[in-house]
Design a protein around this motif. Structure first.
Motif, PDB file in Angstrom:
ATOM      1  N   LEU A 159       0.813  -1.008   0.001  1.00 28.29           N
ATOM      2  CA  LEU A 159      -0.094  -0.121  -0.088  1.00 28.29           C
ATOM      3  C   LEU A 159       0.781   1.373   0.167  1.00 28.29           C
ATOM      4  N   THR A 160       1.932   1.249   1.043  1.00 32.18           N
ATOM      5  CA  THR A 160       2.703   2.311   0.902  1.00 32.18           C
ATOM      6  C   THR A 160       3.653   2.649  -0.654  1.00 32.18           C
ATOM      7  N   TYR A 161       3.925   1.497  -1.249  1.00 36.11           N
ATOM      8  CA  TYR A 161       4.722   1.845  -2.475  1.00 36.11           C
ATOM      9  C   TYR A 161       3.671   2.137  -3.495  1.00 36.11           C
ATOM     10  N   LEU A 162       2.475   1.541  -3.613  1.00 40.13           N
ATOM     11  CA  LEU A 162       1.603   2.128  -4.528  1.00 40.13           C
ATOM     12  C   LEU A 162       1.128   3.484  -4.572  1.00 40.13           C
ATOM     13  N   VAL A 163       0.980   3.757  -3.201  1.00 40.04           N
ATOM     14  CA  VAL A 163       0.551   4.985  -2.942  1.00 40.04           C
ATOM     15  C   VAL A 163       1.657   5.937  -3.411  1.00 40.04           C
ATOM     16  N   SER A 164       2.807   5.705  -2.876  1.00 38.54           N
ATOM     17  CA  SER A 164       3.916   6.740  -3.135  1.00 38.54           C
ATOM     18  C   SER A 164       4.148   6.693  -4.878  1.00 38.54           C
ATOM     19  N   CYS A 165       3.908   5.834  -5.638  1.00 42.87           N
ATOM     20  CA  CYS A 165       4.007   5.772  -7.252  1.00 42.87           C
ATOM     21  C   CYS A 165       2.984   6.652  -7.596  1.00 42.87           C
ATOM     22  N   LEU A 166       1.920   6.405  -7.181  1.00 42.22           N
ATOM     23  CA  LEU A 166       0.707   7.493  -7.814  1.00 42.22           C
ATOM     24  C   LEU A 166       1.068   8.893  -7.396  1.00 42.22           C
ATOM     25  N   ILE A 167       1.711   9.232  -6.108  1.00 43.14           N
ATOM     26  CA  ILE A 167       1.673  10.547  -6.027  1.00 43.14           C
ATOM     27  C   ILE A 167       2.898  10.937  -6.260  1.00 43.14           C
ATOM     28  N   GLY A 168       4.137  10.354  -6.155  1.00 42.43           N
ATOM     29  CA  GLY A 168       5.520  10.950  -6.452  1.00 42.43           C
ATOM     30  C   GLY A 168       6.066  10.443  -7.708  1.00 42.43           C
ATOM     31  N   LYS A 169       5.917  11.430  -8.663  1.00 38.20           N
ATOM     32  CA  LYS A 169       6.516  10.837  -9.994  1.00 38.20           C
ATOM     33  C   LYS A 169       7.505  11.833 -10.301  1.00 38.20           C
ATOM     34  N   THR A 170       8.363  12.529  -9.255  1.00 31.87           N
ATOM     35  CA  THR A 170       9.317  13.347  -9.358  1.00 31.87           C
ATOM     36  C   THR A 170      10.621  12.948  -8.651  1.00 31.87           C
ATOM     37  N   ASN A 171      11.569  13.899  -8.738  1.00 34.73           N
ATOM     38  CA  ASN A 171      13.070  13.523  -8.094  1.00 34.73           C
ATOM     39  C   ASN A 171      12.794  13.441  -6.624  1.00 34.73           C
ATOM     40  N   ASN A 172      11.496  13.797  -5.907  1.00 37.79           N
ATOM     41  CA  ASN A 172      11.345  13.583  -4.694  1.00 37.79           C
ATOM     42  C   ASN A 172      10.621  12.575  -4.340  1.00 37.79           C
ATOM     43  N   SER A 173      10.781  11.478  -4.974  1.00 38.23           N
ATOM     44  CA  SER A 173      10.033  10.031  -4.991  1.00 38.23           C
ATOM     45  C   SER A 173      10.324   9.272  -3.685  1.00 38.23           C
ATOM     46  N   VAL A 174      11.550   9.434  -3.373  1.00 31.96           N
ATOM     47  CA  VAL A 174      12.161   8.560  -2.077  1.00 31.96           C
ATOM     48  C   VAL A 174      11.466   9.433  -0.807  1.00 31.96           C
ATOM     49  N   LEU A 175      11.491  10.914  -0.949  1.00 32.54           N
ATOM     50  CA  LEU A 175      10.739  11.437   0.176  1.00 32.54           C
ATOM     51  C   LEU A 175       9.391  11.164   0.310  1.00 32.54           C
ATOM     52  N   ILE A 176       8.496  11.271  -0.927  1.00 32.93           N
ATOM     53  CA  ILE A 176       7.330  10.601  -0.962  1.00 32.93           C
ATOM     54  C   ILE A 176       7.215   9.376  -0.228  1.00 32.93           C
ATOM     55  N   LEU A 177       7.850   8.371  -0.600  1.00 28.68           N
ATOM     56  CA  LEU A 177       7.855   6.911  -0.022  1.00 28.68           C
ATOM     57  C   LEU A 177       7.866   6.889   1.496  1.00 28.68           C
ATOM     58  N   VAL A 178       8.931   7.917   2.081  1.00 26.67           N
ATOM     59  CA  VAL A 178       9.080   7.811   3.410  1.00 26.67           C
ATOM     60  C   VAL A 178       7.927   8.338   4.061  1.00 26.67           C
ATOM     61  N   LEU A 179       7.429   9.440   3.660  1.00 27.39           N
ATOM     62  CA  LEU A 179       6.492  10.189   4.179  1.00 27.39           C
ATOM     63  C   LEU A 179       5.029   9.288   4.169  1.00 27.39           C
ATOM     64  N   THR A 180       4.890   8.542   2.871  1.00 26.81           N
ATOM     65  CA  THR A 180       3.626   7.715   2.878  1.00 26.81           C
ATOM     66  C   THR A 180       3.888   6.703   3.930  1.00 26.81           C
ATOM     67  N   GLY A 181       4.910   5.893   3.858  1.00 26.56           N
ATOM     68  CA  GLY A 181       5.220   4.825   5.079  1.00 26.56           C
ATOM     69  C   GLY A 181       4.840   5.574   6.402  1.00 26.56           C
ATOM     70  N   MET A 182       5.195   6.647   6.632  1.00 25.62           N
ATOM     71  CA  MET A 182       4.621   7.149   8.110  1.00 25.62           C
ATOM     72  C   MET A 182       3.090   7.031   8.102  1.00 25.62           C
ATOM     73  N   VAL A 183       2.841   7.664   6.991  1.00 20.54           N
ATOM     74  CA  VAL A 183       1.168   7.755   7.135  1.00 20.54           C
ATOM     75  C   VAL A 183       0.510   6.255   7.393  1.00 20.54           C
ATOM     76  N   VAL A 184       1.038   5.416   6.355  1.00 20.49           N
ATOM     77  CA  VAL A 184       0.577   4.060   6.335  1.00 20.49           C
ATOM     78  C   VAL A 184       0.755   3.179   8.021  1.00 20.49           C
ATOM     79  N   SER A 185       1.775   3.669   8.679  1.00 19.88           N
ATOM     80  CA  SER A 185       2.341   3.165   9.901  1.00 19.88           C
ATOM     81  C   SER A 185       1.362   3.496  11.015  1.00 19.88           C
ATOM     82  N   SER A 186       1.074   4.867  10.848  1.00 21.66           N
ATOM     83  CA  SER A 186      -0.152   5.561  11.688  1.00 21.66           C
ATOM     84  C   SER A 186      -1.358   5.140  11.615  1.00 21.66           C
ATOM     85  N   LEU A 187      -1.547   4.831  10.281  1.00 22.28           N
ATOM     86  CA  LEU A 187      -2.964   4.152   9.980  1.00 22.28           C
ATOM     87  C   LEU A 187      -3.287   2.766  10.636  1.00 22.28           C
TER      88      LEU A 187
END
Length: 362
Positions: A159-187
């Protein structure tokens, strides 16, 4: 020669190799790995001898030798039951979990170029905890709890990886992946709290709470195969491709210039590290600090080069969790959950590592 083979050789022999340690440093790192392996063997053998039913080392070696060659038994039934039904499964699983969590932490820290990253950054631990809590609520067996925890840990990271792929398609993809992971962990942490809130306070709630604190009390021989398969699937690619992960330390563009398919390598490492983390949490509960502290210690011993740091993390992690489990089952009148001990020991030690090794992160 194929283009992929040529690029692999270029990674090994050019940019990354230019910054590799000198031959003296390489020999020193190799020596450290040998010493860590010896330490692991010593801790492994010593773990069999400690406990409420003591088994001296000479007797232990005699049992193993006579069993190996099919010789008549010279020991009591109690000794055989303790060794083969309780201690061997528990010690092997503790070693695998420690190695898996440490390797996963080292891989994530190298992947995200951040020494503060831990194995649960993408939600694997929280997802596995939720799966176990739901299985306990539904009165599932030990195997059902383990499978539910493993499955939900994998689902959380997907879920983290798919959401980050949908949101982050720029050079900040790694940051988006980490932030998405934090959200999924909290959820999933919220889902765990909801499961605990609705659980029977006299029966299910204590079981959920105890499982979440981590422990190896209920480990049997069946758990060895259940964790060994995902461990081998996850650890082999992590170790074989670690020189490509070294290239990512120079940044996305530099790694691509060296011929590294950064998206493919990132995906492989996320999948493998998730397998290691989810299987460890599913088997032993949520044991914290191992995947954060041990890679730091390995980095201080052999340097940041993942060629040596990843194997050092595996060896250190296995020995460390074995020692923690020995303390848990030996030093107290009741068995202490592993996450309590890893936090008590790991937190002050991590502060020391931050103060002492801050210059060796890169």
């Amino acid at each position: 020669m194929s283009l992929s083979t040529a690029s692999d050789k270029r990674i090994k022999n050019s940019g990354v190799a230019a910054d590799a340690p000198s031959k003296v440093k390489v020999r020193k790192s190799g020596l450290v790995l040998v010493i860590l392996f010896i330490v692991l063997i010593v801790v492994f053998l010593w773990s069999f001898t400690v406990g409420r039913f003591a088994v001296p080392l000479p007797e232990l070696l005699t049992v193993f030798f006579r069993k190996m060659f099919g010789l008549p038994t010279t020991w009591s039934d109690t000794t055989e039951t303790v060794l083969f039904n309780i201690r061997i499964p528990r010690i092997i699983v503790a070693l695998i979990i420690g190695a898996a969590m440490s390797a996963s932490g080292a891989a994530y820290q190298g992947l995200f170029r951040n020494p503060m990253v831990s194995p649960d950054i993408l939600g694997a631990s929280a997802g596995a905890g939720f799966g176990a809590a739901m299985a306990i609520l539904m009165s599932g067996s030990a195997l059902t709890i383990q499978l539910a925890a493993f499955s939900c840990g994998i689902i959380a990271v997907m879920l983290t990886y798919l959401v980050s792929c949908l949101i982050g398609k720029t050079n900040n993809s790694v940051l988006i992946l980490v932030l998405t992971g934090m959200v999924v962990s909290s959820l999933f942490s919220a889902f765990i709290s909801l499961a605990k809130y609705t659980a029977d306070p006299n029966n299910k709630l204590p079981e959920i709470a105890y499982w979440l604190m981590g422990g190896l009390t209920s480990i049997t021989a069946k758990n060895i195969m259940l964790i060994l398969v995902p461990f081998m699937i996850g650890i082999i690619p992590i170790l074989l491709l670690r020189y490509k992960l070294n290239a990512l330390a120079f940044g996305e563009e530099e790694a691509q210039a060296l011929g590294v398919d950064t998206k493919k390598i990132r995906f492989i490492y996320i999948i493998c590290a998730t397998l290691l983390t989810a299987s460890s949490v599913a088997t032993g509960g949520m044991i914290g600090w191992v995947g954060l502290v041990i890679p730091h210690l390995a980095r201080m011993l052999v340097g940041p080069n993942l060629k040596f740091m990843l194997p050092a993390s595996v060896l250190l992690g296995g020995a460390y969790l074995l020692l923690i489990d020995d303390i848990s089952r030996t030093f107290f009148t009741v068995e202490i959950p592993l996450s309590i001990l890893t936090a008590i020991i790991g937190a002050p030690f991590f502060i020391y590592l931050l103060a002492k090794g801050r210059n060796s992160w890169t």
